[in-house]
Design a protein around this motif. Structure first.
Motif, short mmCIF file in Angstrom:
data_model
loop_
_atom_site.label_atom_id
_atom_site.label_comp_id
_atom_site.label_asym_id
_atom_site.label_seq_id
_atom_site.Cartn_x
_atom_site.Cartn_y
_atom_site.Cartn_z
N LEU A 41 -0.02 -6.58 0.39
CA LEU A 41 -0.98 -7.46 -0.30
C LEU A 41 -0.81 -7.39 -1.81
O LEU A 41 -0.89 -8.41 -2.50
CB LEU A 41 -2.41 -7.05 0.11
N THR A 42 -0.59 -6.19 -2.32
CA THR A 42 -0.35 -6.03 -3.76
C THR A 42 1.05 -5.46 -4.01
O THR A 42 1.36 -5.00 -5.11
CB THR A 42 -1.37 -5.06 -4.38
N ALA A 43 1.88 -5.47 -2.96
CA ALA A 43 3.24 -4.92 -3.04
C ALA A 43 3.23 -3.49 -3.61
O ALA A 43 4.19 -3.08 -4.27
CB ALA A 43 4.15 -5.82 -3.87
N GLY A 44 2.14 -2.78 -3.39
CA GLY A 44 2.06 -1.41 -3.87
C GLY A 44 1.81 -1.29 -5.36
O GLY A 44 1.69 -0.18 -5.88
N TYR A 45 1.70 -2.42 -6.07
CA TYR A 45 1.49 -2.35 -7.52
C TYR A 45 0.04 -2.01 -7.88
O TYR A 45 -0.27 -1.78 -9.04
CB TYR A 45 1.89 -3.68 -8.19
N PHE A 46 -0.84 -1.99 -6.88
CA PHE A 46 -2.26 -1.67 -7.09
C PHE A 46 -2.84 -1.28 -5.74
O PHE A 46 -2.41 -1.82 -4.73
CB PHE A 46 -3.00 -2.91 -7.64
N PRO A 47 -3.78 -0.32 -5.70
CA PRO A 47 -4.39 0.01 -4.40
C PRO A 47 -5.39 -1.07 -4.00
O PRO A 47 -6.36 -1.30 -4.71
CB PRO A 47 -5.12 1.33 -4.67
N THR A 75 -18.13 -5.46 -6.38
CA THR A 75 -18.65 -6.57 -5.56
C THR A 75 -20.02 -6.25 -4.96
O THR A 75 -20.43 -6.88 -3.98
CB THR A 75 -17.66 -6.91 -4.42
N PHE A 76 -20.71 -5.27 -5.52
CA PHE A 76 -22.05 -4.93 -5.02
C PHE A 76 -23.08 -5.92 -5.59
O PHE A 76 -22.84 -6.58 -6.59
CB PHE A 76 -22.46 -3.52 -5.47
N VAL A 81 -11.25 -3.82 0.25
CA VAL A 81 -11.25 -2.35 0.23
C VAL A 81 -10.09 -1.89 -0.67
O VAL A 81 -9.41 -2.72 -1.27
CB VAL A 81 -11.09 -1.80 1.67
N ASN A 82 -9.89 -0.56 -0.73
CA ASN A 82 -8.83 -0.04 -1.61
C ASN A 82 -7.55 0.36 -0.88
O ASN A 82 -6.57 0.73 -1.52
CB ASN A 82 -9.32 1.21 -2.34
N THR A 108 -14.53 0.65 -6.32
CA THR A 108 -13.44 -0.07 -6.98
C THR A 108 -12.83 -1.18 -6.12
O THR A 108 -11.84 -1.78 -6.50
CB THR A 108 -12.33 0.93 -7.38
N ALA A 109 -13.42 -1.44 -4.92
CA ALA A 109 -12.88 -2.50 -4.05
C ALA A 109 -13.24 -3.87 -4.62
O ALA A 109 -14.25 -4.02 -5.29
CB ALA A 109 -13.42 -2.34 -2.65
#
Ligand SMILES: *Cc1c(COP(=O)(O)O)cnc(C)c1O
Length: 471
Positions: free
Chosen positions: A288-294, A85-86, A115-116, A324-325
């Motif tokens: 937010l991602t139920a832990g399926y992704f940081p 997102t830069f 963010v991650n 990677t955010a």
């Protein structure tokens, strides 16, 4: 544990450093190596199946084999597997997610920053406050008030906010960080003091701290609606209303760390709704991602956003960002998770339906000789283990009683988590009433086992004697 030198357990012990893991227990029991999951269950590499009583780390709320999320991730992986997102760039699911979060937010939100992780969310919130105050010509307004026993993460600033002694081993906290009381009425309320009066005392203490330090030096106050890693501590009646009033009087931004509470855990979509307060900044991650992704997100009120934009104008940008955010796969996963949670008849509706049964089951432990307090809200709860119920005397620290309960639970096919003297429950949102009963039956078996050890080794009398000697 298995002794085979080439086993996963032996290799893990040799090659991997675990986070927040009791080293003696690890050396004795070995690591738990998991292979697969289904519903609220996970299965280890020896085929043993466990109820995941804490949703991993509070986050894996959709269960352990949600194919609809795998599908959403796979589709996005094929289309645009990664981006950032830069420099004004982004991926389309990230745009959709920002908009969706604003729709779901408990208060007016102008903009979302991705963010991650939860730690990164809190670090970012602090940097936002520092930057906007610097931009407003008051760079000295930068202290952050946290609370004793709070947990806000592990990066340098977030770790500083943790009201726990271990942070000293890193030479933290940062000099900007102050701490006010941890709200725990059962433990710290005075004899004859009502919950409401206890909450007032804590709000008065906060105000005294602000006056002592000078409001002009304090940028923000951060709080978890329900303290998660502090021990699933539910705030006393009226607490957040009183705290919020103090912050408003002194122009101090209120950061809600909704990393555990956000997206349903407390029985409302947000902890700030359960406790009826209006934060200026909301930090989210885990569910937010139920832990399926940081992934994590920082949500900004229109006022915070306007001040930050004003500060950014001077530089021409917000000079902050994680490679990677705002990840398109993370965003696609989050959109699917939020759909599964919030749709009519979805996982949040299930949580609301089973939560009274969960809380009632938890309360039934109040009669157990080891349980001082059974507390909780929504689908989060804790049992506070004590040596003596009447005097609330804890076991000696070296008895590691919470650790003992959790190790015995694991042998009974139940994954729980000790926090100090408490044992925490935060099952996936998809749990049903029969599974809740099963979880608590296993828990009772374990507590009865531990009670026998306590009696055999005379630990109760030892704790009382030690306390009496200390007084
Ligand atoms: C887990 C947690 C964090 C930190 O999140 P990470 O993703 O581990 O960095 C922050 N705040 C609260 C309340 C948490 O429970």
């Amino acid at each position: 544990m298995t002794k085979h030198s080439n086993s996963a357990e032996a290799r893990d012990l040799a090659y991997h450093l675990h986070s927040f893991t009791h080293l003696d227990s690890l050396a004795e029991d070995g690591p738990l190596v998991l292979e697969s999951g289904d519903g609220i269950y996970v299965t280890d590499n020896h085929g043993n199946r466990y109820i995941e009583g804490i949703s991993g780390l509070w986050n894996i709320v959709v269960g352990f084999n949600e194919g609809r999320i795998a599908e959403a991730a796979f589709k996005q992986m094929q289309k645009l597997p990664a981006y950032h997102t830069f420099f004004g760039r982004t991926a389309s699911p990230v745009v959709d997610l920002a908009e969706r979060l604003i729709e779901l937010a408990p208060v007016a939100i102008k903009r979302v920053y991705f963010v991650n992780s939860g730690s990164e969310a809190n670090d970012t919130a602090i940097k936002m406050l520092w930057m906007l105050n610097t931009g407003a010509g008051r760079p000295e307004k930068r202290k952050i008030i946290s609370r004793k026993s709070a947990y806000h993460g592990t990066t340098v600033a977030s770790c500083s906010l943790n009201g726990k002694p271990y942070i000293n081993c890193f030479g933290l906290p940062l000099p900007e960080v102050l701490y006010t009381d941890c709200p725990h009425y059962w433990r710290d309320g005075k004899l004859g003091e009502s919950e409401e009066n206890y909450a007032q005392r804590l709000a008065d203490n906060l105000e005294a701290l602000i006056q002592e330090e000078g409001a002009e030096t304090i940028a923000g106050f951060i709080a978890e609606p329900v303290m998660g890693a502090g021990g699933a501590l539910v705030p006393p009646q009226g607490y957040f209303k009183k705290i919020e009033a103090v912050l408003r009087r002194h122009d101090i931004a209120f950061i809600a760390d909704e990393v555990v509470c956000g997206f349903g855990r407390t029985g409302s979509m947000w902890g700030s709704q359960t406790y009826n307060f209006s934060p200026d900044i909301i930090c989210t991650s885990k569910c937010l991602t139920a832990g399926y992704f940081p992934m994590g997100a920082v949500l900004m009120s229109p006022e915070i956003d306007a001040k930050l934009m004003h500060a950014a104008e001077a530089l021409g940008e917000f000079p902050h960002g994680f490679t990677t955010a705002g990840h398109p796969v993370g965003a696609a996963i989050a959109l699917k998770v939020l759909e599964l949670i919030s749709e009519p008849g979805g996982m949040f509706d299930n949580l609301c339906q089973v939560a009274p049964h969960f809380q009632a089951g938890l309360q039934k432990f109040s009669d157990h000789p080891l349980v001082g307090e059974a507390r909780g809200v929504g689908l989060i709860g804790a049992l506070e283990i004590v040596a003596d119920k009447a005097s609330k005397t804890p076991f000696a620290e070296e008895n590691l009683i919470g650790e003992k309960v959790v190790r015995a639970a694991q042998k009974n096919g139940l994954i729980l988590r000790p926090i100090g003297e408490s044992v925490i429950f935060a099952p996936p949102f998809i749990i049903n009433e029969a599974e809740i009963d099963d979880m608590f039956e296993r828990t009772r078996r374990v507590l009865d086992e531990i009670e026998q050890t306590v009696q055999k080794d005379n630990l109760r009398a030892a704790a009382l004697t030690a306390t009496a000697a200390a007084e």
